[in-house]
Design a protein around this motif. Structure first.
Motif, PDB file in Angstrom:
ATOM      1  N   ASN A  25     -33.101  70.614 -50.303  1.00 15.77           N
ATOM      2  CA  ASN A  25     -34.397  71.225 -49.978  1.00 15.77           C
ATOM      3  C   ASN A  25     -34.763  72.236 -51.048  1.00 15.77           C
ATOM      4  O   ASN A  25     -34.016  73.170 -51.285  1.00 15.77           O
ATOM      5  CB  ASN A  25     -34.322  71.960 -48.640  1.00 15.77           C
ATOM      6  CG  ASN A  25     -34.249  70.976 -47.494  1.00 15.77           C
ATOM      7  OD1 ASN A  25     -35.076  70.069 -47.397  1.00 15.77           O
ATOM      8  ND2 ASN A  25     -33.244  71.139 -46.650  1.00 15.77           N
ATOM      9  N   SER A  74     -36.216  67.343 -51.158  1.00 15.34           N
ATOM     10  CA  SER A  74     -37.244  67.513 -50.149  1.00 15.34           C
ATOM     11  C   SER A  74     -38.011  68.783 -50.512  1.00 15.34           C
ATOM     12  O   SER A  74     -37.426  69.853 -50.623  1.00 15.34           O
ATOM     13  CB  SER A  74     -36.572  67.629 -48.785  1.00 15.34           C
ATOM     14  OG  SER A  74     -37.459  68.213 -47.881  1.00 15.34           O
ATOM     15  N   MET A  89     -29.627  65.142 -49.811  1.00 14.52           N
ATOM     16  CA  MET A  89     -31.034  65.607 -49.908  1.00 14.52           C
ATOM     17  C   MET A  89     -31.054  67.113 -50.069  1.00 14.52           C
ATOM     18  O   MET A  89     -30.493  67.841 -49.253  1.00 14.52           O
ATOM     19  CB  MET A  89     -31.788  65.202 -48.634  1.00 14.52           C
ATOM     20  CG  MET A  89     -33.242  65.607 -48.613  1.00 14.52           C
ATOM     21  SD  MET A  89     -34.280  64.565 -49.663  1.00 14.52           S
ATOM     22  CE  MET A  89     -35.127  63.558 -48.451  1.00 14.52           C
ATOM     23  N   GLU A 113     -39.379  64.587 -55.460  1.00 11.78           N
ATOM     24  CA  GLU A 113     -39.065  63.735 -54.306  1.00 11.78           C
ATOM     25  C   GLU A 113     -38.338  62.463 -54.743  1.00 11.78           C
ATOM     26  O   GLU A 113     -37.395  62.029 -54.093  1.00 11.78           O
ATOM     27  CB  GLU A 113     -40.350  63.406 -53.525  1.00 11.78           C
ATOM     28  CG  GLU A 113     -40.827  64.618 -52.722  1.00 11.78           C
ATOM     29  CD  GLU A 113     -42.106  64.376 -51.919  1.00 11.78           C
ATOM     30  OE1 GLU A 113     -42.423  65.216 -51.048  1.00 11.78           O
ATOM     31  OE2 GLU A 113     -42.806  63.348 -52.170  1.00 11.78           O
TER      32      GLU A 113
END
Lengths: 489, 281
Positions: free
Chosen positions: B3, B33, B1, B28
């Motif tokens: 950011n 994220s 994931m 997403e």
């Protein structure tokens, strides 16, 4: 701008920009022709660089050589003058355009000149030399095909490399027909490019023989040997520099390069970048009158070195402008140039280089508004420029100078000032959007903004705009992502 | 994931928030994220290009401070605004400090602060192509849906991101085709569009002419772009001339594909502004 040096003087079309612009935009023939010509030249540049990989190396070396020559200009010009003297030529330095014209007129008077033939030269356009000579009763004839065409039309060059880029064949035929009937000769039978060229060639041939003075510009000044180098695609410079008894070369001081090694790299650049050829068809080198080392040529040779605001750019952030080789590549790719053509710029130097150079050479006394009016800041020019002149940066700096000189209106300046102050804080920014949303209904029809006050007014002359959204992204995020907010609306 | 921080730009924030919402969904879905630094406002390019350097510096400083709070990639919804940060911020702030009697050390410090934030900036399609799997499995695409693609000048020449959008959309079964004379500016130019509306409009008309030709020969469903400034200018011109050819921001198009909603009917809703598309979602 420029420091303590003398400002240059350039010809200017004094009509305001909107008038020049509207005239240009209304001329469909010109727009079509300019568009075709510039697209063709741009495609040529791209093709030759992809076909000929060594061109890029030569270009890089040419930039280094040229930048170094500008730094070392005083010394190199001295060396150049010395060498010209040794070959029996004369060198004159002209501080401004009127000085240069005065010098050439005096030379013509001294030598009892009646007829002048010229090669294409932006510098002589810059100093309006023809007008001065004609006032003295001298016949002046342009021998470059493009210049010959616009001289017949009584116009200024619309492109620094292709002066008649705005004229189509039909218009050229009409000009030549008129010329033929005035001179009592056979007109060209049709508007085929070849036929038209043949006509001009035939017509000019007799004039070369009758002329008693040749006037050239110069693409490069080679300091090492005191040579003026001219490149053409028509070979007319060979005749102008050899047939008449007196030869005058008027050249900007920034054309100086150190030696023949440097010449090898830079001489390819105008052709590569201007028309997409590996080399121009003809190279003419003038190193002196007859009697010295030269076996043929004029009896007298004068070189007029023109400053006209150029040396004032040395040591400033604009120094790289002096590297310009007048290839026209920046004009060819410029979106504004493609719409309005060269004459709308109001200066002999048009396009991106023109909007920078014209106010710079004249210390902002003319056409200071052009960096604002003729550039969308698309950066195409700097990509196309073989000499890596940072034209967008210069245009920005000139806009900034304009703002600092308070050339803009008071209300415009206030708008920018408060805009920045409000938007430099998140609360001010969001509040201003809320205020716009509250007030915008007065400017809306059918769900769209149709007009607005202040700075934005220009937009609505020709375009609609959606209103500020009922919920901005900021507001949506806050509603859906902050504590208690509904993540999925 | 991964950011990422989203830089939405003032134009999308105010006039087309749907494009940013679509970008959030698109990111997403691809495993990012998304954070939205709420201090952000505008990059200041409007002022910068108009010659108002002090004003631009004020906004640039604020932008740098807002994004210094974040770490990781910054995804910009504009090639031009990304170009402003990457290409112009370091020198702009350096000069600004010196002009206001700061020391060379202070000037250098602002330059390097700007530079280090700028190093994290990606325009949306640059970011998407940098992801390992830039979307759903492409599978076998036997035919592509054509769209005309408008690549903005700063994305082309300051970011040199000339093929990213095509690389993002091709595996999704969408072919982005540039018009003739694609390298020619659409005439927006920030405040140029307001200061010199006549030439700006002539350029918009020239662009629409080429877009129209390309659309006709390719059967394109709409015009898609990666700079809202250009798109508002082009659609604003179209709207004034009652031309309702659909105009989409790239995130909106990708979102439609992701959701399996790409159809001529849905795309046609992006033509014309009559029914306030802004708040439709």
């Amino acid at each position: 701008m420029g420091g303590g040096k003398m400002a240059g003087i350039l010809p200017v079309d004094t009509r305001p920009w909107p008038e020049r612009r509207d005239e240009a935009l209304a001329n469909q023939t010109m727009r079509t022709t300019i568009s075709l010509t510039t697209r063709r030249l741009q495609a040529g540049q791209l093709k030759v660089f992809s076909d000929y990989p060594e061109a890029e190396e030569a270009r890089q070396r040419a930039i280094l050589d040229k930048r170094a020559a500008i730094k070392d200009m005083d010394h190199l010009l001295e060396q150049f003058s010395q060498a010209v003297h040794e070959h029996g030529g004369h060198v004159h330095l002209a501080r401004t355009a009127p000085d240069a014209v005065k010098l050439v007129r005096a030379i013509a008077e001294d030598s009892k000149v009646r007829r002048v033939v010229k090669t294409k030269s932006m510098v002589t356009e810059e100093i309006e030399l023809n007008r001065g000579l004609i006032e003295d009763g001298i016949e002046v004839l342009e021998t470059d095909l493009g210049e010959y065409i616009i001289q017949r039309a009584g116009e200024k060059p619309s492109h620094i490399l292709a002066p008649a880029a705005h004229k189509n064949r039909e218009e050229v035929l009409r000009l030549f027909e008129r010329d033929a009937s005035q001179s009592g000769i056979e007109p060209p039978p049709d508007d085929d490019a070849k036929t038209l060229t043949q006509y001009a060639r035939r017509r000019l041939r007799q004039e070369f023989l009758r002329a008693d003075m040749g006037i050239t510009g110069g693409n490069f000044l080679v300091a090492e040997t005191g040579s003026v180098v001219l490149i053409t695609n028509e070979g007319n410079a060979d005749l102008v520099t050899t047939l008449p008894r007196v030869l005058v070369s008027v050249v900007g001081v920034e054309k100086i390069i150190a030696d023949w090694q440097a010449l090898q790299n830079i001489i390819q650049q105008p052709a590569l970048n201007g028309v997409g050829q590996r080399l121009s068809s003809y190279t003419t080198i003038v190193s002196g009158p007859t009697g010295g080392d030269a076996a043929e040529g004029p009896q007298k040779w004068h070189v007029v070195l023109l400053d006209n605001g150029r040396t004032g750019l040395r040591g400033t952030e604009y120094e790289d402008v002096l590297s310009c080789i007048r290839c026209g590549a920046c004009l060819n790719v410029c979106p504004v140039f493609r719409q309005v053509g060269g004459n709308a710029y109001g200066s002999v130097y048009s396009g991106p280089i023109g909007v920078v150079e014209t106010p710079l050479l004249t210390e902002g006394t003319i056409l200071a508004e052009m960096p604002m009016m003729a550039c969308t800041m698309c950066h195409a020019c700097v990509d196309a420029c073989p000499m890596d002149i940072d034209l967008p940066a210069h245009i920005l700096s000139l806009r900034e100078e304009n703002v600092e000189k308070h050339a803009g209106s008071f209300s415009t300046r206030q708008t920018y000032r408060w805009w920045a102050r409000w938007w430099a804080t998140p609360t001010g920014y969001q509040r201003s959007l809320r205020m716009a949303r509250a007030g915008q209904r007065f400017y809306m029809r059918d769900g769209m903004l149709r007009t607005a006050p202040g700075l934005a007014k220009g937009w609505f002359q020709s375009r609609n705009m959606p209103p500020v959204a009922k919920e901005t992204f900021h507001e949506w995020w806050k509603r859906t992502h902050e504590e208690g907010g509904d993540r999925h609306e | 994931m991964e950011n990422v921080s989203l830089f939405v730009t003032c134009l999308i924030d105010a006039f087309r928030p749907d494009a940013a919402k679509a970008a959030v969904r698109v990111l997403e879905r691809r495993g990012c994220s998304v954070e939205f630094p709420q201090q952000q406002t505008c990059c200041g390019q409007f002022s910068f290009n108009a010659g108002y350097q002090d004003e631009a510096a004020l906004l640039a400083k604020h932008w740098v401070e807002a994004f210094e709070e974040t770490s990781g990639p910054i995804v910009a919804l504009s090639g031009s605004c990304a170009g402003m940060v990457v290409h112009s911020y370091p020198d702009l702030l350096h000069k600004w400090v010196l002009r206001h009697d700061g020391t060379e050390a202070e000037a250098e410090s602002w330059r390097s602060r700007a530079q280090s934030v700028a190093n994290r900036v990606y325009e949306l399609t640059q970011w998407l192509t940098s992801l390992d799997s830039s979307g759903a499995e492409s599978g076998d695409i036997d035919h592509s849906v054509p769209f005309v693609y408008h690549l903005g000048c700063h994305m082309r020449r300051l970011l040199r991101a000339t093929t990213e959008a095509q690389s993002v959309m091709a595996p999704q079964g969408v072919e982005l085709i540039e018009p003739e004379e694609a390298d020619q500016c659409c005439g927006f130019g920030g405040t140029y569009s307001m200061a010199e509306p006549v030439v700006s409009t002539a350029l918009a008309d020239a662009k629409w002419k080429q877009v129209g030709c390309r659309a006709q020969e390719s059967g394109a469903w709409g015009l898609v772009g990666t700079d809202m400034g250009c798109l508002l200018h082009l659609q604003g011109r179209a709207s004034r001339q009652h031309n309702s050819f659909p105009v989409l921001y790239l995130s909106e198009l990708l979102d439609l594909v992701d959701e399996g909603r790409l159809s001529p009917e849905v795309v046609n809703q992006y033509g014309g502004w009559q029914d306030g598309r802004n708040s439709s979602r």
